[in-house]
Structure formats: C-alpha cells, structure tokens
Motif scaffolding. Structure first.
Motif, PDB file in Angstrom:
ATOM      1  N   ALA A  59       1.877   1.957   6.003  1.00 37.09           N
ATOM      2  CA  ALA A  59       2.963   1.588   6.729  1.00 37.09           C
ATOM      3  C   ALA A  59       3.393   2.494   8.062  1.00 37.09           C
ATOM      4  O   ALA A  59       3.752   1.851   9.102  1.00 37.09           O
ATOM      5  N   PHE A  60       3.521   3.742   7.641  1.00 34.23           N
ATOM      6  CA  PHE A  60       3.903   4.491   8.765  1.00 34.23           C
ATOM      7  C   PHE A  60       3.041   4.478   9.985  1.00 34.23           C
ATOM      8  O   PHE A  60       3.389   4.536  11.207  1.00 34.23           O
ATOM      9  N   LEU A  61       1.596   4.692   9.449  1.00 31.53           N
ATOM     10  CA  LEU A  61       0.692   4.504  10.581  1.00 31.53           C
ATOM     11  C   LEU A  61       0.680   3.354  11.469  1.00 31.53           C
ATOM     12  O   LEU A  61       0.485   3.386  12.709  1.00 31.53           O
ATOM     13  N   TYR A  62       1.076   2.196  10.754  1.00 31.68           N
ATOM     14  CA  TYR A  62       1.257   0.910  11.556  1.00 31.68           C
ATOM     15  C   TYR A  62       2.424   1.049  12.367  1.00 31.68           C
ATOM     16  O   TYR A  62       2.180   0.726  13.654  1.00 31.68           O
ATOM     17  N   SER A  63       3.354   1.562  12.107  1.00 33.06           N
ATOM     18  CA  SER A  63       4.651   1.525  12.718  1.00 33.06           C
ATOM     19  C   SER A  63       4.409   2.688  14.031  1.00 33.06           C
ATOM     20  O   SER A  63       4.902   2.395  15.043  1.00 33.06           O
ATOM     21  N   ILE A 114      -0.239  13.572  11.085  1.00 34.04           N
ATOM     22  CA  ILE A 114       0.098  14.932  11.122  1.00 34.04           C
ATOM     23  C   ILE A 114       1.946  14.609  11.174  1.00 34.04           C
ATOM     24  O   ILE A 114       2.651  15.599  10.688  1.00 34.04           O
ATOM     25  N   PHE A 115       2.348  13.971  11.880  1.00 31.13           N
ATOM     26  CA  PHE A 115       3.821  13.696  12.229  1.00 31.13           C
ATOM     27  C   PHE A 115       4.524  13.165  11.008  1.00 31.13           C
ATOM     28  O   PHE A 115       5.722  13.479  10.408  1.00 31.13           O
ATOM     29  N   TYR A 116       3.565  12.453  10.016  1.00 32.64           N
ATOM     30  CA  TYR A 116       4.148  11.994   8.701  1.00 32.64           C
ATOM     31  C   TYR A 116       4.449  13.202   7.661  1.00 32.64           C
ATOM     32  O   TYR A 116       5.327  13.199   7.017  1.00 32.64           O
ATOM     33  N   VAL A 117       3.362  13.947   7.694  1.00 33.11           N
ATOM     34  CA  VAL A 117       3.653  15.203   6.947  1.00 33.11           C
ATOM     35  C   VAL A 117       4.827  16.087   7.137  1.00 33.11           C
ATOM     36  O   VAL A 117       5.509  16.526   6.319  1.00 33.11           O
ATOM     37  N   PHE A 176       0.680  -1.280   0.062  1.00 30.43           N
ATOM     38  CA  PHE A 176       0.093  -0.003   0.067  1.00 30.43           C
ATOM     39  C   PHE A 176       0.872   1.190  -0.028  1.00 30.43           C
ATOM     40  O   PHE A 176       0.182   2.310  -0.001  1.00 30.43           O
ATOM     41  N   GLY A 177       2.167   1.009  -0.027  1.00 34.26           N
ATOM     42  CA  GLY A 177       2.754   2.380   0.159  1.00 34.26           C
ATOM     43  C   GLY A 177       3.271   2.841   1.410  1.00 34.26           C
ATOM     44  O   GLY A 177       2.843   2.289   2.592  1.00 34.26           O
ATOM     45  N   PRO A 178       3.899   4.173   1.590  1.00 31.85           N
ATOM     46  CA  PRO A 178       4.721   4.319   2.788  1.00 31.85           C
ATOM     47  C   PRO A 178       3.487   4.967   3.806  1.00 31.85           C
ATOM     48  O   PRO A 178       3.661   4.755   5.219  1.00 31.85           O
TER      49      PRO A 178
END
Length: 500
Positions: free
Chosen positions: A123-127, A463-466, A118-120
């Motif tokens: 994956a980031f939200l899971y981590s 928010i943190f990802y952006v 599904f892309g980053p």
C-alpha cells in the motif's frame, strides 16, 4: 396589598417565562450555529459521480492519443480494435473496483484495497508511486494539453512556443487547485458543466462523421488491416496510449467516503459512464478517419482541430474552444481525486500528517490538494507528453494488476466482508493477466531506461518506508512538529475528528 402581591407574582412569572424563552432561543441559535463535523462530507451524488468518471476520462486523450495508437498499430483496422479493447478492459477493471469499493468503503482507491489485502508495504509503495509520480504527472499531462489547445488560436500556422505552453499549464494547475481547495460543491458543479460541454463537442464530431460516412467517405476503411504491426511491444504501447485516454475509470473509488449512497452510486456510475465513453471514443476515431488519411492524422499536431477545420469550416473555432473545456474538466477531476488519495494515505500515517488535515471552514483536504498541485507544476518542466504517458501507464498498470489480484486474494481470505456488488472471479483474473502482459511486453520487446528508472523509483520507496514509517525516528518528529504547527496556522487546517 393583595393586588400588589398579585402584580409582583405576575411580573416574576413573566420574567421567568422570558428567561426560559431567551434560553430556548439561545439553545436554538447554538444548534443552528453548530459547526459541521470535521470530516469529508457526503456531497457527491449519482450525477456528479458519472460526471467525475466521464469528465476525467474524456479529457486530452481522445484529442492527442489517436496519433500514438495509430503509429503503434500501423493501420486503421487494428487502431479501432485497440480503442474498443481498451474500453472493454477498462469496463472489466472498473467492475472489479466496484466490488472492492462497496466491500471496503474507504477513500483512497487502490491504496485502501492493497492495505486491506496485502498489508502496509504494498500500500505504501503504491501511494509512494502514485502521489509522487502518477497523479501529479497525469495532472501535468492534461494541463499541457489544455495549454496547447488554448494557445493555438494565438499562433495561427505555427506551433506555440514551449515556454508559453508551460506557463499556461502552470496557470491552469494553480487555478484548478485553488478551485478544489475552496469548495467541494463548486468543484463538482464545474465538473458537471464541463462534462456537458465536452459531450457536446464529442457529439458534434460523431454526427459529422456519420454524415460523411453516409455521403460515401469510407476510402480510409478499405484494406484497413494492411501494414498492421503485430509485435508484442508495439501492441502494448498502443494499449498504453489508448488506456491513457480511458484513464479515470477508477476515479470514483478515490472519493468513496464522499458518495451520498456508495452502494448504489458507485456501480451505477461505472455501468453508465464507461460504456458511454467507449462508444464515444470509437465513433470519434471513425469520424477522424472519414476525413483524414492515416498519414495526415499522424502529421497533425491537433487531430480534433484539423478535423474541425476541414469539416466544420466557419464553425471550426468551436472545436478548440470545447477541447479547452474538455481538458480543463479532466484536469479538475484528476486534481479532485489526487487530493483524496494523498489525504487517505497521510491519515494512515504513510505520509506526513499535515497532508491528512482538513480546512476548518471549507472542509476540503487543502494541504493534500496543494501538495499535488506543486508536484504537477514541477512535472510540466520536461513537457515531453509521450514519455510521461508511457512512464505513467507502466507504473499504473503494475498496481492495477496488484489491485485486481487483491480482489482474488480477499475472495478466499476475507470471506466475512460483505460484498454488495460481487463480480465473477474470472473478471479480476482476466484483468490481472492483461496487466502482467502490459507491464512486461514493452520491456521484453523494446527495453528502455524509462522502465528501469520507474521500477527503481518504486522499489526505492522501501528505503523511505523503513526510515520514516517502520522505525519512525524521533528526529523526524522533532523536525516536522514545528513545520506542521506553522502550516496548520497558515492554511487554517486541523485533523479530521476521527484522528483527534
């Protein structure tokens, strides 16, 4: 003169030969002293893989969750059915993960699969959820259970003070984290020993139960479905508590890069480990009900200890001792895999870079392990185990469902990937549908702010990802560069070779 020339030539030849021999010795010495590759080493074999699965699954759950499962099902019959169904669901999920783990041979478990499918962002939200909430809260829950059983003998007839339990849990977290930062082999040896110890006490409880059934202690199994609760919410909460005891079925996928033969060890460990745990759990619960009525089981603060006091009498002290071993082993397995997830996430740039560094002498992901340990200590402060379990289970099954969905998606979108272990597509479909039920049923049946907070926390990760990953502002680099430098020197860590 001729003799003198011959003597000089002989000495010269011997000197050259001596130098060549010295060079050869130095070369061999250099080869012997050549440092290991700066990367995680393949040190986890089949036995250690099985021990990691069994040792992490059989922890505190079977000793504290029977009460929660029984209270949410309302009767002995559906309670045993839920325990069996949880084992079947865990096996199906693990088989899907075996397919994913042999298709994408990267450490990090769900993170690696979501990233590929599904892309980053997913994956980031899971981590984000797993590293900050699920993994450290799981570590904290198991450590609190360890502390309760370890403190119980010093407070006969009463419940240990909460402060004592929290301090003991903190000590356990520090000890386990230190153990895992020192050596991978030492951590796996400890895991193997503690797994054998917990299987021994489980065997003792099961044998005692079989003897009691043979003697006719079956009154609690009569009319075992009377008074059963049938609402969607209560059943899903019962599954939460049961699945908490089975949690660990996916642990081996977090250390795929450290498996000696992942294409063989991963599926074999799953096929051997999870059915073994399922049989043990059902038989242990049957043993409990041979001695304790449903009301007595619900009133017991430590079900296994109460059972031991009634059945083993003079040898009852063995039960709390081996339960302490069991919970300590489960906490060790949780810490081991949590460090690998954090390491893999940071290596992809989704966490601060220092968390992807490896200790230069011990080749362990020590910064990631220490980070997980510090968060776990914070999570022991509330010390409400049931709330933590519901919070943990709700958050986990959101991403378990997404992960099995990723297998369905990649079956059609990534046909070029080799699949040494290929499961029928019906398996990930079943697990995905059950995951959707487990996520939405408790919200619909009995809304609670816990689920809202958890959902907001997961979405808040955007928010943190952006801010820190998508735009990657220069000011964050300026702040982190000196911090990373000093931590690198203090912890004696460096980037893995494939990062440099």
């Amino acid at each position: 003169m001729d003799e003198e020339n011959l003597r000089k030539r002989k000495m010269s030849t011997e000197g050259k030969n001596g130098n060549l021999a010295l060079d050869k010795m130095e070369s061999e010495g250099t080869k012997k002293k050549k440092p290991k590759q700066m990367a995680l080493q393949q040190q986890v074999g089949l036995l250690s893989g099985i021990s990691l699965i069994v040792g992490t699954m059989i922890g505190s759950g079977i000793f504290i969750s029977p009460k929660a499962v029984l209270s949410n099902t309302g009767a002995v019959g559906p309670c045993l059915v839920v325990w069996a169904a949880c084992g079947v669901l865990s096996t199906l999920g693990a088989l899907c993960y075996a397919d994913l783990g042999t298709m994408i041979t990267k450490s990090g478990g769900e993170y690696a699969y979501l990233l590929e499918a599904f892309g980053p962002i997913p994956a980031f939200l899971y981590s984000w959820m797993c590293i900050v909430v699920s993994k450290p809260s799981s570590f904290a829950i198991i450590s609190l259970s360890f502390a309760e059983y370890a403190a119980a003998p010093f407070y006969p007839g009463c419940v240990p003070p909460p402060l004592v339990i929290k301090c003991l849990a903190a000590v356990a977290i520090i000890l386990i984290t230190s153990l895992n930062t020192i050596s991978v082999k030492l951590a796996t040896y400890v895991q193997n020993f503690l797994t054998a110890a917990k299987l021994l006490i489980v065997a003792v409880i099961i044998v005692a139960g079989i003897i009691l059934i043979a003697q006719g202690h079956t009154q609690n199994f009569e009319n075992s479905f009377d008074g059963a609760k049938t609402s969607f919410g209560s059943i899903s909460l019962a599954f939460y508590s049961g699945l908490w005891s089975y949690d660990g079925w996916n642990q081996l996928n977090f250390v795929t890069e450290e498996l000696k033969n992942p294409f063989r060890s991963l599926p074999l460990s799953i096929i051997i480990g999870i059915p073994l745990v399922t049989v043990c759990y059902i038989l242990v619960n049957v043993a409990y009900f041979t001695t304790l009525t449903p009301a007595e089981l619900l009133q017991s603060s430590a079900v296994a200890v109460t059972f031991g006091d009634r059945v083993l009498t003079a040898a009852s002290w063995l039960v709390p001792l081996f339960v302490v071993f069991s919970t300590f082993g489960a906490a060790n397995g949780s810490c081991f895999t949590a460090g690998r997830l954090t390491f893999a996430t940071a290596r992809e740039g989704h966490m601060v870079k220092i968390l992807s560094y490896i200790n230069v002498r011990r080749l362990t992901p020590s910064p990631a392990l220490l980070f997980n340990g510090m968060l776990a200590i914070i999570y022991i402060i509330p010390a409400d185990i049931n709330t933590l379990i519901n919070y943990f289970s709700f958050a986990s099954w959101i991403f378990y469902g997404l992960t099995t969905l990723s297998l369905i998606v990649m079956t059609f979108t990534r046909k070029n990937l080799k699949r040494p272990v290929k499961v029928p597509i019906v398996l990930p479909i079943v697990v995905t549908v059950v995951a959707i039920y487990l996520v939405f049923a408790p919200i619909i049946d009995a809304p609670d702010l816990v689920y809202l907070y958890c959902s907001l926390f997961i979405v808040g990760g955007l928010i943190f990802y952006v801010l820190f990953i998508y735009y990657h502002f220069n000011w964050t680099r300026k702040i982190m560069r000196p911090i990373t430098k000093h931590l690198q020197l203090f912890l004696e860590v460096a980037p893995a070779e494939n990062e440099q």
